[in-house]
Design a protein around this motif. Structure first.
Motif, PDB file in Angstrom:
ATOM      1  N   ALA A   1      12.457 -16.479   0.169  1.00 53.98           N
ATOM      2  CA  ALA A   1      11.344 -16.630   1.108  1.00 53.98           C
ATOM      3  C   ALA A   1       9.992 -16.596   0.409  1.00 53.98           C
ATOM      4  CB  ALA A   1      11.399 -15.530   2.162  1.00 53.98           C
ATOM      5  N   SER A   2       9.995 -16.419  -0.918  1.00 51.44           N
ATOM      6  CA  SER A   2       8.775 -16.344  -1.728  1.00 51.44           C
ATOM      7  C   SER A   2       7.915 -15.151  -1.331  1.00 51.44           C
ATOM      8  CB  SER A   2       7.971 -17.640  -1.618  1.00 51.44           C
ATOM      9  OG  SER A   2       8.704 -18.725  -2.114  1.00 51.44           O
ATOM     10  N   CYS A   3       8.567 -14.041  -1.023  1.00 47.11           N
ATOM     11  CA  CYS A   3       7.822 -12.834  -0.668  1.00 47.11           C
ATOM     12  C   CYS A   3       7.492 -12.034  -1.925  1.00 47.11           C
ATOM     13  CB  CYS A   3       8.617 -11.988   0.317  1.00 47.11           C
ATOM     14  SG  CYS A   3       7.735 -10.502   0.856  1.00 47.11           S
ATOM     15  N   GLY A   4       8.513 -11.586  -2.660  1.00 46.10           N
ATOM     16  CA  GLY A   4       8.257 -10.866  -3.897  1.00 46.10           C
ATOM     17  C   GLY A   4       8.465  -9.376  -3.819  1.00 46.10           C
ATOM     18  N   PHE A   5       8.822  -8.863  -2.634  1.00 49.80           N
ATOM     19  CA  PHE A   5       9.157  -7.444  -2.538  1.00 49.80           C
ATOM     20  C   PHE A   5      10.476  -7.165  -3.251  1.00 49.80           C
ATOM     21  CE2 PHE A   5       6.572  -6.322   1.479  1.00 49.80           C
ATOM     22  CZ  PHE A   5       5.631  -5.660   0.715  1.00 49.80           C
ATOM     23  N   ILE A   6      10.532  -6.062  -3.985  1.00 46.21           N
ATOM     24  CA  ILE A   6      11.754  -5.552  -4.607  1.00 46.21           C
ATOM     25  C   ILE A   6      11.855  -4.078  -4.216  1.00 46.21           C
ATOM     26  CG2 ILE A   6      12.968  -5.122  -6.784  1.00 46.21           C
ATOM     27  CD1 ILE A   6      12.761  -8.052  -6.149  1.00 46.21           C
ATOM     28  N   PRO A   7      13.057  -3.567  -3.897  1.00 42.83           N
ATOM     29  CA  PRO A   7      13.175  -2.178  -3.415  1.00 42.83           C
ATOM     30  C   PRO A   7      12.658  -1.123  -4.372  1.00 42.83           C
ATOM     31  CG  PRO A   7      15.194  -3.395  -2.963  1.00 42.83           C
ATOM     32  CD  PRO A   7      14.345  -4.270  -3.833  1.00 42.83           C
ATOM     33  N   THR A   8      12.585  -1.425  -5.668  1.00 41.18           N
ATOM     34  CA  THR A   8      12.137  -0.430  -6.641  1.00 41.18           C
ATOM     35  C   THR A   8      10.615  -0.368  -6.701  1.00 41.18           C
ATOM     36  OG1 THR A   8      12.177  -2.061  -8.429  1.00 41.18           O
ATOM     37  CG2 THR A   8      14.190  -0.813  -8.045  1.00 41.18           C
ATOM     38  N   ASN A   9      10.094   0.806  -7.053  1.00 38.68           N
ATOM     39  CA  ASN A   9       8.639   0.955  -7.190  1.00 38.68           C
ATOM     40  C   ASN A   9       8.086   0.048  -8.282  1.00 38.68           C
ATOM     41  OD1 ASN A   9       8.533   2.880  -5.179  1.00 38.68           O
ATOM     42  ND2 ASN A   9       8.616   4.618  -6.585  1.00 38.68           N
ATOM     43  N   GLU A  10       8.858  -0.140  -9.341  1.00 46.99           N
ATOM     44  CA  GLU A  10       8.384  -0.899 -10.510  1.00 46.99           C
ATOM     45  C   GLU A  10       8.571  -2.404 -10.358  1.00 46.99           C
ATOM     46  OE1 GLU A  10      10.373   3.013 -11.682  1.00 46.99           O
ATOM     47  OE2 GLU A  10      10.901   1.213 -10.523  1.00 46.99           O
ATOM     48  N   ASN A  11       8.976  -2.850  -9.162  1.00 47.15           N
ATOM     49  CA  ASN A  11       9.303  -4.253  -8.956  1.00 47.15           C
ATOM     50  C   ASN A  11      10.411  -4.653  -9.919  1.00 47.15           C
ATOM     51  OD1 ASN A  11       8.678  -7.424  -8.942  1.00 47.15           O
ATOM     52  ND2 ASN A  11       7.800  -6.507  -7.119  1.00 47.15           N
ATOM     53  N   MET A  12      10.256  -5.750 -10.701  1.00 48.76           N
ATOM     54  CA  MET A  12      11.306  -6.196 -11.619  1.00 48.76           C
ATOM     55  C   MET A  12      11.121  -5.663 -13.030  1.00 48.76           C
ATOM     56  SD  MET A  12      13.510  -7.902  -9.905  1.00 48.76           S
ATOM     57  CE  MET A  12      14.455  -8.584 -11.266  1.00 48.76           C
TER      58      MET A  12
ATOM     59  N   VAL B   1      -3.449  10.494  -8.814  1.00 51.75           N
ATOM     60  CA  VAL B   1      -2.061  10.316  -9.247  1.00 51.75           C
ATOM     61  C   VAL B   1      -1.760   8.821  -9.263  1.00 51.75           C
ATOM     62  CG1 VAL B   1       0.361  10.791  -8.758  1.00 51.75           C
ATOM     63  CG2 VAL B   1      -1.372  12.529  -8.236  1.00 51.75           C
ATOM     64  N   ASN B   2      -1.253   8.335 -10.384  1.00 54.10           N
ATOM     65  CA  ASN B   2      -0.899   6.907 -10.464  1.00 54.10           C
ATOM     66  C   ASN B   2       0.270   6.593  -9.527  1.00 54.10           C
ATOM     67  OD1 ASN B   2      -2.763   5.899 -12.447  1.00 54.10           O
ATOM     68  ND2 ASN B   2      -1.633   7.067 -13.979  1.00 54.10           N
ATOM     69  N   LYS B   3       0.092   5.592  -8.694  1.00 49.95           N
ATOM     70  CA  LYS B   3       1.113   5.164  -7.747  1.00 49.95           C
ATOM     71  C   LYS B   3       1.527   3.726  -8.068  1.00 49.95           C
ATOM     72  CE  LYS B   3       1.217   8.801  -4.974  1.00 49.95           C
ATOM     73  NZ  LYS B   3       2.428   9.605  -4.718  1.00 49.95           N
ATOM     74  N   MET B   4       2.817   3.460  -7.845  1.00 51.14           N
ATOM     75  CA  MET B   4       3.349   2.130  -8.153  1.00 51.14           C
ATOM     76  C   MET B   4       3.231   1.211  -6.938  1.00 51.14           C
ATOM     77  SD  MET B   4       4.261   2.342 -11.311  1.00 51.14           S
ATOM     78  CE  MET B   4       5.278   0.900 -11.523  1.00 51.14           C
ATOM     79  N   TYR B   5       2.012   0.993  -6.523  1.00 52.23           N
ATOM     80  CA  TYR B   5       1.785  -0.009  -5.480  1.00 52.23           C
ATOM     81  C   TYR B   5       0.560  -0.828  -5.868  1.00 52.23           C
ATOM     82  CZ  TYR B   5      -1.044   3.960  -3.733  1.00 52.23           C
ATOM     83  OH  TYR B   5      -1.883   5.028  -3.632  1.00 52.23           O
TER      84      TYR B   5
ATOM     85  N   THR C   1       0.830  -1.202   0.000  1.00 52.03           N
ATOM     86  CA  THR C   1       0.000   0.000   0.000  1.00 52.03           C
ATOM     87  C   THR C   1       0.869   1.258   0.000  1.00 52.03           C
ATOM     88  OG1 THR C   1      -0.087  -0.014   2.420  1.00 52.03           O
ATOM     89  CG2 THR C   1      -1.855  -1.164   1.259  1.00 52.03           C
ATOM     90  N   ILE C   2       2.188   1.067   0.017  1.00 49.11           N
ATOM     91  CA  ILE C   2       3.148   2.169  -0.018  1.00 49.11           C
ATOM     92  C   ILE C   2       4.188   1.869  -1.092  1.00 49.11           C
ATOM     93  CG2 ILE C   2       4.813   3.535   1.314  1.00 49.11           C
ATOM     94  CD1 ILE C   2       3.480   2.604   3.837  1.00 49.11           C
ATOM     95  N   GLU C   3       4.619   2.882  -1.795  1.00 48.72           N
ATOM     96  CA  GLU C   3       5.681   2.687  -2.778  1.00 48.72           C
ATOM     97  C   GLU C   3       6.978   2.298  -2.064  1.00 48.72           C
ATOM     98  OE1 GLU C   3       4.660   5.425  -6.613  1.00 48.72           O
ATOM     99  OE2 GLU C   3       5.481   6.467  -4.874  1.00 48.72           O
ATOM    100  N   MET C   4       7.693   1.333  -2.612  1.00 48.12           N
ATOM    101  CA  MET C   4       8.866   0.777  -1.948  1.00 48.12           C
ATOM    102  C   MET C   4      10.006   1.777  -1.826  1.00 48.12           C
ATOM    103  SD  MET C   4       8.109  -2.186  -0.910  1.00 48.12           S
ATOM    104  CE  MET C   4       9.755  -2.683  -0.418  1.00 48.12           C
TER     105      MET C   4
END
Length: 548
Positions: free
Chosen positions: A254-265, A507-511, A98-101
């Motif tokens: 850990a099969s989480c899927g979080f990536i530090p970037t807003n755009e993921n991978m 505003v488009n958000k990357m979450y 719910t928050i941009e990384m």
């Protein structure tokens, strides 16, 4: 002078009393803590332990994240609910956002890394092995009794040889004593083998964790420093290479899927080397863990600990470790996982080869990217493209993959373990605690709970469904709920361009899509993430129902 000596003696006496008091206090606290520990491992169920573990870890993670300043703007304070949601999403390895990384600072990313690591299934199962080992207590078998002396063979008469024959009563007692001693010795040996095997398995899982995390972090770190395009992205976004490397590997394994970037991978979709590094960690940390764990045990049997390794491979049910499967089951799981990936890959290539999200990629990059996307559909949730642009048929297939438990396999034949006789251990309590029949009848299936959650969220968000039907449609809500239940993290997102009534403030958000939900809807999805993380305790629900 006398007064000074008196004070010195008083001080020494006080110091002695203080030391004795502290020693008694430490002893008392140790005694109380050991009793509490014994009570927990003896009376509290595994489900309750894991439930409180995830709840307390989520609260602890939230409190730390709240104390730390974000990276983008020190004056920016995310909502408490969003921070708690992120903490829950990390500890349950769900990667719902719910928050941009890129809001999070380097220290906050390290906290999220720790949460993902201690929330991973392999780590928590390793801790569970410790509790299993603590519960192993040896109790000798009951003595065997012979009901009739006639049931024992009598010795031949040997009077001619001058051998003195003992009375039948004496012979019977000797045989019973010998038999009891042998049984007791065998029980001790069996218990010792099981105890040692559980400890060996615990160290093996620990080694498995350490090796793949260290190896993966090293590989990503080297790749980032060699490939300038990746290094430039991290530099532009202000990420430290080591933090990015360890965060990405821990999240993937850990099969989480979080990536530090807003755009993921998505920002790394052309870096096929990075994707190829992450794909094996994705599989080895989740769906293929049982198969490679069994392979690791086989390797261990060739180089040492042969007795314990053979015992682990032949007595998986006796060990009671959820991830240790029999030989044929492990092999068929491997085939099933590859089969699911192949079906998705073929269907994705056939329908989405010309997808705009793959524009600018050559054939090799497209193949690797599609493979990466299909592998992540099961439980990790990392993505190289906008899922809302994918065909509905593919999304339905992804939804089915997210719903399936990680060790779903086609198993038409019996397990090889049945060929070997099971050893009955005196320390194993074969009599299960009786549960209330009413409670059993009230337990529903996993699908039933998902439907209930979807209905609740549709009720909560009914006004948004009416005002913004292209974003808030039932399919997108169901997709988000199934993704949270499967602890995957796939999301169709929210787009201002799909609004029927354009909002100038939008505003488009990357979450994720859940970031646009109400607070009540987010709370429900938090419950779904907890429920999905603990779904292994209720995979056999809805037994009273009969569908005819």
């Amino acid at each position: 002078m006398l007064s000074f000596n008196f004070l010195v003696e008083k001080y020494k006496l006080f110091h002695t009393y203080l030391c004795v008091t502290v020693i008694y206090l430490i002893t008392f606290l140790y005694y109380i803590s050991s009793k509490i520990y014994d009570f927990i491992i003896s009376h509290v169920t595994h489900f309750v332990i894991e439930l409180f573990y995830f709840i307390f870890a989520s609260i602890f993670g939230f409190l730390i994240l709240k104390r730390l300043n974000p990276r983008t703007n020190p004056n920016y304070n995310p909502k408490n609910l969003d921070l708690f949601f992120t903490s829950v999403s990390s500890i349950t390895v769900s990667s719902m956002s719910t928050i941009e990384m890129e809001v999070f600072s380097n220290t906050q990313l390290i906290i999220l890394t720790i949460l993902m690591f201690i929330g991973g299934e392999i780590f928590t199962s390793m801790v569970g092995l410790h509790f299993s080992a603590s519960k192993l207590k040896y109790t000798p078998k009951a003595r065997s009794r012979v009901n009739s002396v006639a049931s024992l063979p009598l010795p031949p008469e040997s009077l001619d040889l001058g051998i003195i024959i003992q009375s039948s009563t004496t012979i019977t007692q000797d045989v019973i004593t010998s038999s009891t001693t042998l049984e007791k010795t065998k029980s001790e040996i069996d218990f010792l083998i099981k105890s040692k095997s559980v400890k060996v398995l615990g160290f093996l899982v620990l080694g498995y964790l350490i090796i793949f995390h260290v190896l993966g972090t090293f590989m990503v770190l080297v790749y980032v420093n060699i490939i300038s395009s990746v290094k430039n992205v991290l530099k532009k976004k202000g990420f430290k290479t080591f933090t990015f490397s360890i965060f990405t590997i821990v999240s993937t394994f850990a099969s989480c899927g979080f990536i530090p970037t807003n755009e993921n991978m998505l920002v790394f979709r052309k870096n096929s080397g990075l994707l190829l590094i992450l794909i094996p960690h994705n599989l080895l940390g989740n769906t293929l863990f049982p198969s490679f764990l069994r392979f690791s045990i086989w390797v261990l049997s060739k180089f040492g600990k042969k007795d314990e390794a053979m015992f682990l491979m032949r007595n998986t049910k006796e060990i009671g470790y959820h991830h240790l499967l029999p030989s044929k089951h492990s092999k068929l799981l491997f085939v099933t996982v590859l089969g699911f990936i192949l079906v998705q890959f073929v269907m994705f290539c056939g329908m989405e080869w010309s997808n705009e999200g793959l524009n600018g990629l050559n054939i090799f990059e497209k193949v690797v990217g599609i493979l990466f996307q299909c592998v992540n559909s099961r439980h990790t949730g990392e993505s190289i493209m906008d899922l809302s642009s994918i065909a509905s048929a593919i999304l339905v297939l992804f939804m089915a993959m997210m719903y399936l438990p990680p060790y779903t396999s086609f198993l038409p034949i019996g397990d090889e373990e049945e060929k070997y006789p099971h050893i009955i251990y005196p320390c194993k309590n074969n009599v299960e605690k009786k549960r209330k029949k009413l409670l059993k009848n009230l337990i529903l299936s996993q699908l039933s709970y998902i439907v209930i959650f979807i209905i609740i969220i549709c009720i909560i968000e009914r006004q948004k469904i009416k005002d913004d039907p292209l974003n808030f449609n039932v399919f997108n809500i169901a997709f988000e709920v199934v993704s949270a239940y499967g602890n995957v993290g796939f999301s169709t997102g929210y787009s201002c361009g799909r609004q029927l009534k354009a909002d100038p403030k939008c505003v488009n958000k990357m979450y994720g899509f859940v970031g646009s939900w109400s607070d009540e809807g987010k709370m429900v999805l938090i419950i779904v993430m907890f429920f999905g993380r603990l779904k292994k305790f209720n995979l056999k629900g809805a037994k009273p129902w009969r569908l005819l």
